[in-house]
Each structure stands twice: as C-alpha cells, then as structure tokens.
Design an enzyme around this catalytic site. Structure first.
Site, PDB file in Angstrom:
ATOM      1  N   ARG A 122       0.825  -1.223   0.000  1.00 47.78           N
ATOM      2  CA  ARG A 122       0.000   0.000   0.000  1.00 47.78           C
ATOM      3  C   ARG A 122       0.852   1.264   0.000  1.00 47.78           C
ATOM      4  O   ARG A 122       0.494   2.256   0.633  1.00 47.78           O
ATOM      5  CB  ARG A 122      -0.954   0.040   1.205  1.00 47.78           C
ATOM      6  N   ARG A 135      -3.580   6.388   0.793  1.00 45.90           N
ATOM      7  CA  ARG A 135      -4.190   7.619   1.325  1.00 45.90           C
ATOM      8  C   ARG A 135      -3.314   8.379   2.314  1.00 45.90           C
ATOM      9  O   ARG A 135      -3.646   9.485   2.702  1.00 45.90           O
ATOM     10  CB  ARG A 135      -5.524   7.288   1.996  1.00 45.90           C
ATOM     11  N   ARG A 162      -7.347  11.100  -6.124  1.00 42.61           N
ATOM     12  CA  ARG A 162      -8.493  10.204  -5.989  1.00 42.61           C
ATOM     13  C   ARG A 162      -9.784  10.933  -5.625  1.00 42.61           C
ATOM     14  O   ARG A 162     -10.872  10.362  -5.740  1.00 42.61           O
ATOM     15  CB  ARG A 162      -8.192   9.163  -4.893  1.00 42.61           C
ATOM     16  N   ASP A 181      -6.751  -3.375  -7.212  1.00 44.52           N
ATOM     17  CA  ASP A 181      -7.381  -3.959  -6.036  1.00 44.52           C
ATOM     18  C   ASP A 181      -7.572  -5.450  -6.274  1.00 44.52           C
ATOM     19  O   ASP A 181      -7.785  -5.868  -7.411  1.00 44.52           O
ATOM     20  CB  ASP A 181      -8.739  -3.297  -5.790  1.00 44.52           C
ATOM     21  N   TYR A 214     -14.288 -12.978   0.698  1.00 41.64           N
ATOM     22  CA  TYR A 214     -14.965 -11.707   0.407  1.00 41.64           C
ATOM     23  C   TYR A 214     -16.287 -11.941  -0.337  1.00 41.64           C
ATOM     24  O   TYR A 214     -17.290 -11.275  -0.076  1.00 41.64           O
ATOM     25  CB  TYR A 214     -14.080 -10.816  -0.478  1.00 41.64           C
TER      26      TYR A 214
END
Length: 367
Positions: free
Chosen positions: A37, A41, A50, A86, A164
């Site tokens: 990552r 962010r 973004r 992703d 998921y």
C-alpha cells in the site's frame, strides 16, 4: 502525468534491479525495500488525485493507476513499484458487483449465499476482455517508470477472494465463508478452482503487459487453521505458481519472481517455502530468525516491520529497522512492512523507514 509510449515491448532498460536480484537470491549491495500500500491515502497527493473519483472507476483508469503508482516513487528511493489496483477486480471479472462504501470499505451488492449462486458466476473468463484495463495500466506504468525500478503485479489468492465473495465485505470471523468449507466442501473447491483458473490467466497477462514480479495476497490465511489451510488454500497457492510458470514458458514470456504473502499463516511457513515461489512474505507476528529456520536457505524472505512502528519517532524507526536487518541478514531479503501502510501515517516516517533500510544494510554489508 503518464503518457503512453507505443510498442509495448520496447520497454526502457532497468536501472535499479536490486529488488529482482534479491528475489532471485543474488547478492545485493543494499537490502531492497518497498511497502505494501505504498500508493495510498497517507499521501496528500494520492487523496488529491483520488478525490473526485469512485474507487473502482480509478482502478479502471490506466492513466490514474499509473499516476498513483508513481507518486510514492517521486518521494522515496523505493526499490520497486506495485501497480495501483485492487484484489477485488477478480470477483468483478466473474460478474459480481462490488462497490466501495465510504467508512465501510468494499461491499458486494449480492454476496454468494447458496451453493446455487455459483451458477451466476461466469464459468469462463476472458481476462483480456474483463481485466484489460489492468494490463493497460501495467504497460503504461512500465513505460512511465523509465526503468527506474521494477514493477510488481499482483492478485488476491483464491481463499481470500472466496471469503470476500461470501461475506460480502470485511469480517472479523469469516464465519459465513468458513461455514462453506465445513458444510459445502465440494462447492468450495469448485469456487476455489474457478478463481485459481482466472488468477493464473490474470497473472500471466500481467507479465505479458510488463509486470516484472508478481505477488499473491492470501490476506485472510489467518482465519484458517493448519488443516483447513492445507485443504482449501495451499493446493491452489501451489497450483497458481506452477501453472503461471509453465504458461510463461509456453508463451515465451519472462519467468518473473513470484512472492506469496499469506498473512498470519506461520503454521504454514515451511509449506509456503516449498510452494514454488521465490519469495515468502511475512507479517509482523514472527521473529526473523524463526522465519529463516522454517523456510530454509532457498527462498528470499520479505517483511516484516509492524506497520504501527511507523508511528514511532524517526530515530526509533531507524533502531527497529536495524534490529530487523540483523535478524534477517541483508541478503536473500527484501525489507517491507508486515502489512500495508495505514491512511493516517506520516509520509516523513515512511521516508525514514526506507532510508534506514538502505543506510543500515549498506553499513552491515561493509562491516
């Protein structure tokens, strides 16, 4: 901003191959470092890029993926880039709808509830048609990197994606997905096989597009015990490495190093070291010396600083890095965190981590 250069095969010459050499077990002057990552962010420029975009719309824009992948490399002397994407693009390719819900994370509008729901999934996936946008992002980014560092492609592993698809999002227990393993073992294997087949084609396509290494994320390994892992995760992890390698050979594509990262699966480290991957990624819950003892001398290890160590003062980060390097040794080793960076981390502390790895490993190598 990234611009496309024609003739995908004419990629720029690689200037820093330290990461690839370490992955293959060759000697390096310093220990290479990258962060899971690293495009994220915690960077103000990431949030700015973004801001107006839906998350998965960003994933489908090769230009934006390229820009986000390059942002951390403008700040830090990292030894590898990882394509911004992703793991849930694979369930999307199978026909499932996933949306990013603010404050909640990725959410499946219709998770798999009954075994019959497997029939709703695409049984044959043309990865170029469904995931071609990732391949375009990889090609564009590989050119835009101008050979600065290698580009890593990735996928989620079958069990993690299955969990998921059944849970419909994140879960602390994975109880719904695990109940399938106990109540519907055959259907579980059918789903895992379907996922593995798509992942194999997807990873081979990433190499064809320009990826120079591949990482498989079994992020939910820790929800399984040793027996379930051995039955429902490990066979597919092994199969993916073997099938990707044989397809790369068949298609005369480069045999790139492959990394397996199975979070919280210490009980399986010995098996993972013999699963056909050049590199075994580690989370922060295992001591370096123990990991070496369990994996042997023939694989490179990657990891494993606790991401929360980056909240510490910079000097402390340097000490922790030195200790980690002394534990792993500077060779056959790629420095990383034990999981991804968190959104509230200070970018300067990430820089301190990267610089400490380079400085301390060079020092250890000299002496």
């Amino acid at each position: 901003i990234c611009s496309f250069v024609h003739s995908p095969k004419g990629f720029p010459k690689l200037k820093n191959d330290t990461f690839l050499r370490a992955a293959r077990g060759e000697e390096t002057e310093h220990t290479p470092v990258w962060c899971m990552r690293q495009a994220g962010r915690y960077l103000p420029e990431f949030r700015e890029t973004r801001a107006a975009q839906d998350f998965f719309a960003t994933c489908r824009s090769p230009k934006l993926c390229c820009e986000l992948t390059l942002q951390p490399l403008r700040r830090y002397p990292l030894d590898a880039a990882i394509i911004f994407s992703d793991i849930l693009v694979v369930p999307q390719a199978l026909g499932m709808e996933v949306v990013m819900v603010p404050g909640k994370g990725p959410t499946f509008t219709e998770p798999l509830k009954e075994v019959e729901d497997l029939l709703k999934l695409r049984q044959k996936v043309d990865v170029t048609a469904e995931l071609g946008y990732v391949f375009e992002a990889i090609t564009l980014t590989r050119h835009s990197l101008e050979g600065r560092v290698p580009l890593i492609g990735f996928s989620g592993a079958p069990w993690t994606l299955m969990s998921y698809m059944i849970e419909g999002g994140g879960s602390t227990t994975m109880a719904k997905a695990k109940s399938w393993l106990y109540c519907h073992p055959e259907a579980s294997h059918r789903l895992l096989r379907l996922l593995a087949d798509v992942i194999i084609d997807y990873l081979v396509g990433q190499v064809a597009a320009g990826a120079q290494a591949l990482q498989l994320f079994e992020s939910h390994a820790g929800h399984l015990g040793p027996e379930q892992f051995e039955t429902f995760a490990l066979p597919y992890i092994r199969d993916i490495a073997q099938a990707v390698k044989s397809k790369l050979k068949e298609e005369a594509l480069p045999l790139v190093p492959m990394i397996i990262f199975a979070k919280d699966a210490h009980y399986a480290l010995h098996d993972l070291a013999h699963a056909g991957y050049e590199v075994v990624g580690l989370d922060w819950t295992i001591r370096p010396q123990e990991a070496r003892a369990q994996t042997g001398k023939d694989v490179t290890l990657q990891g494993n600083l606790d991401p929360c160590a980056l909240y510490a003062p910079k000097e402390k980060i340097g000490e922790l890095v030195r200790k980690m390097l002394e534990g792993f040794g500077t060779q056959r080793y790629i420095a990383n965190l034990g999981h991804g960076l968190y959104p509230d981390m200070n970018p300067e502390h990430v820089g301190a981590f990267v610089e400490a790895v380079h400085a301390h490993s060079r020092h250890i190598n000299k002496h």
